[in-house]
Design a protein around this motif. Structure first.
Motif, PDB file in Angstrom:
ATOM      1  N   ARG A  30      -7.295 117.204 131.793  1.00 33.96           N
ATOM      2  CA  ARG A  30      -7.459 116.360 132.970  1.00 33.96           C
ATOM      3  C   ARG A  30      -8.141 117.167 134.070  1.00 33.96           C
ATOM      4  NH1 ARG A  30      -3.076 118.368 135.843  1.00 33.96           N
ATOM      5  NH2 ARG A  30      -1.306 119.018 134.550  1.00 33.96           N
ATOM      6  N   LYS A  31      -8.787 116.487 134.989  1.00 34.86           N
ATOM      7  CA  LYS A  31      -9.650 117.137 135.994  1.00 34.86           C
ATOM      8  C   LYS A  31      -8.926 118.203 136.800  1.00 34.86           C
ATOM      9  CE  LYS A  31     -13.479 117.515 138.242  1.00 34.86           C
ATOM     10  NZ  LYS A  31     -14.142 118.701 137.660  1.00 34.86           N
ATOM     11  N   ASP A  32      -7.639 117.977 137.088  1.00 33.56           N
ATOM     12  CA  ASP A  32      -6.925 118.929 137.954  1.00 33.56           C
ATOM     13  C   ASP A  32      -6.079 119.934 137.180  1.00 33.56           C
ATOM     14  OD1 ASP A  32      -4.189 116.618 138.836  1.00 33.56           O
ATOM     15  OD2 ASP A  32      -5.164 117.177 136.941  1.00 33.56           O
ATOM     16  N   PHE A  33      -6.388 120.096 135.901  1.00 32.57           N
ATOM     17  CA  PHE A  33      -5.649 121.077 135.086  1.00 32.57           C
ATOM     18  C   PHE A  33      -6.073 122.465 135.540  1.00 32.57           C
ATOM     19  CE2 PHE A  33      -2.770 121.443 131.684  1.00 32.57           C
ATOM     20  CZ  PHE A  33      -3.175 122.352 130.711  1.00 32.57           C
ATOM     21  N   PRO A  34      -5.137 123.364 135.842  1.00 34.40           N
ATOM     22  CA  PRO A  34      -5.490 124.656 136.489  1.00 34.40           C
ATOM     23  C   PRO A  34      -6.537 125.534 135.799  1.00 34.40           C
ATOM     24  CG  PRO A  34      -3.120 124.267 136.638  1.00 34.40           C
ATOM     25  CD  PRO A  34      -3.668 123.190 135.743  1.00 34.40           C
ATOM     26  N   PRO A  35      -6.447 125.825 134.477  1.00 36.57           N
ATOM     27  CA  PRO A  35      -7.383 126.804 133.913  1.00 36.57           C
ATOM     28  C   PRO A  35      -8.838 126.332 133.974  1.00 36.57           C
ATOM     29  CG  PRO A  35      -5.647 126.249 132.323  1.00 36.57           C
ATOM     30  CD  PRO A  35      -5.534 125.293 133.446  1.00 36.57           C
ATOM     31  N   ASP A  36      -9.757 127.308 134.200  1.00 33.40           N
ATOM     32  CA  ASP A  36     -11.185 126.970 134.299  1.00 33.40           C
ATOM     33  C   ASP A  36     -12.012 127.410 133.098  1.00 33.40           C
ATOM     34  OD1 ASP A  36     -10.999 127.581 137.832  1.00 33.40           O
ATOM     35  OD2 ASP A  36     -11.005 125.663 136.719  1.00 33.40           O
TER      36      ASP A  36
END
Ligand code: MLT
Length: 324
Positions: free
Chosen positions: A129-135
Motif C-alpha cells: 500500500r502507498k503508505d507502507f514504510p519501506p522504500d
C-alpha cells in the motif's frame, strides 16, 4: 426448423466426409470461462483474447467469470462441460499447482481436457500500500521480518499465482504472514489501494497502470530480467532474493473429447489473435510477452503442464500448503 435442417445437412455432410464434426462450428457464441474476478489480470488477458478470437471465429466469444477455490471450481466446470467447442477455458500456473494443493481434486488437469495452447507470459510485481514504510526491497524484507505478526499479505486463494508468489516470498524471507484471500486480485488490489491490506504480489497486466499512477509502492518484478514495460523496476533477483522468479503462463483448454477439427479451429483463432496488432499492443503495454507459435500446440501445452506440475509439487508439499 431451418437451423435444424442446416444442422442435419451439415451433420450428414460431415458423416459423408468422415469428419466427426459439422463444418458449421461455431454457429453461435462461444463462452470463455475465466477462473478469477472480472477486471483482474487473467480477465484482462481473456477479454483481450476473446475480442480478437471472435473476429476469426465469426462468432462472439463471451467471457464468463466462475470464481472460487483458486480456479479449481471453474476448471471442474469446464472439465465436465459438453465437448462441443462452445465452452473454452483460460488458466495459468494454477492449472499445475492444483494437483498438489487440492488432494481431493474432482478432475485431472493432465487428462480431462484437450489442450489448445499457450498465449502469453506475464511477470509479477511485489507491491505494498502507498503508505507502507519501506522504500526498497532490502528494507521491505527487514521490516516484514521485524513486524511479521501484524503484516498481512493479500492473494486470490490457494491455487492463485498471487498465492504461489506469496508462498515462495515467505519461504525466501523465512517468515509466515497472515494471508487475506480474495476471489481474484482485482478485488485484492482494490483493498490494497484502499489501505485495507498491506502487501500483494500480482501480475503486471493489472498492476502497471497503478504503478505508473504512483498509487502503490513497487519493490520489484519477479521476471528473470528487467521488463520493457517497467525499465526502471529492478528484479527481486538482482536485489538479493537470488533465483526468485515467478512468470505467469496462460493456457487455453476445452473439455476432453472435443473433436479435433474444433480444436484446430480454436488454435487458428488463437494464432490469429496472437498476431493481431491490437492484442499485441495491449499485452506489450501491460508487460506481457506473447508466446512463439511453437507454444501454441496441444502436445506443447500438455507436456508443459506436466513439467510444471512436477516442479510445483515438491514446493507445495514442502510448504504443506494444502487446501483440503
Ligand atoms: C486474477 O486474475 O485475479 C489472478 O490471476 C489471480 C491469481 O492467480 O493471483
Amino acid at each position: 426448423m431451418k437451423t435444424w435442417l442446416q444442422w442435419l445437412g451439415a451433420a450428414a455432410l460431415a458423416a459423408a466426409t468422415g469428419s466427426a464434426y459439422p463444418q458449421a462450428y461455431p454457429n453461435h457464441a462461444v463462452t470463455l470461462v475465466v477462473p478469477f474476478a472480472a477486471g483482474g489480470p487473467t480477465d484482462v488477458v481473456a477479454r483481450t483474447l476473446a475480442a480478437s478470437m471472435g473476429k476469426t471465429l465469426g462468432q462472439s466469444v463471451i467471457v464468463e467469470n466462475k470464481l472460487g477455490a483458486g480456479g479449481t471450481i471453474a476448471a471442474n466446470y469446464v472439465a465436465k462441460a459438453a465437448p462441443d467447442g462452445y465452452t473454452i477455458f483460460i488458466h495459468h500456473n494454477g492449472m499445475a499447482t492444483a494437483t498438489a494443493l487440492y488432494r481431493k481434486l474432482p478432475y485431472n488437469p493432465l487428462t480431462d481436457f484437450e489442450y489448445i495452447g499457450q498465449v502469453a507470459d506475464v511477470p509479477m510485481t511485489l507491491l505494498a500500500r502507498k503508505d507502507f514504510p519501506p522504500d526498497n526491497l532490502r528494507d521491505y524484507v527487514a521490516y516484514v521480518r521485524a513486524n511479521k505478526e501484524r503484516i498481512n499479505l493479500a492473494n486470490a486463494g490457494l491455487g492463485a499465482v498471487s498465492h504461489l508468489c506469496g508462498m515462495l516470498l515467505q519461504q525466501a524471507m523465512g517468515v509466515e504472514l497472515t494471508t487475506v484471500p480474495f476471489q481474484g486480485t482485482g478485488p485484492a488490489l482494490t483493498a490494497l489501494l484502499g489501505g485495507q491490506v498491506d502487501t500483494l504480489c500480482d501480475q503486471t497486466t493489472q498492476t502497471i497502470p497503478h504503478i505508473k499512477a504512483n498509487s502503490v509502492k513497487l519493490y520489484g518484478v519477479t521476471a528473470p530480467g528487467r521488463i520493457n514495460a517497467l525499465p526502471q523496476a529492478p528484479t527481486l533477483d538482482e536485489q538479493g532474493l537470488k533465483g526468485f522468479q515467478v512468470v505467469v503462463w496462460h493456457g487455453i483448454y476445452v473439455p476432453k473429447g472435443t473433436p479435433a477439427p474444433v480444436v484446430e479451429k480454436l488454435q487458428t483463432a488463437v494464432r490469429s489473435a496472437l498476431k493481431d496488432p491490437a492484442f499485441r499492443q495491449r499485452m506489450t503495454d501491460l508487460g506481457a510477452e506473447i508466446v512463439p507459435d511453437a507454444k501454441l500446440t496441444s502436445e506443447g501445452l500438455r507436456s508443459w503442464l506436466q513439467t510444471e506440475t512436477d516442479r510445483y509439487g515438491p514446493m507445495i508439499r514442502k510448504a504443506g500448503a494444502y487446501a483440503d
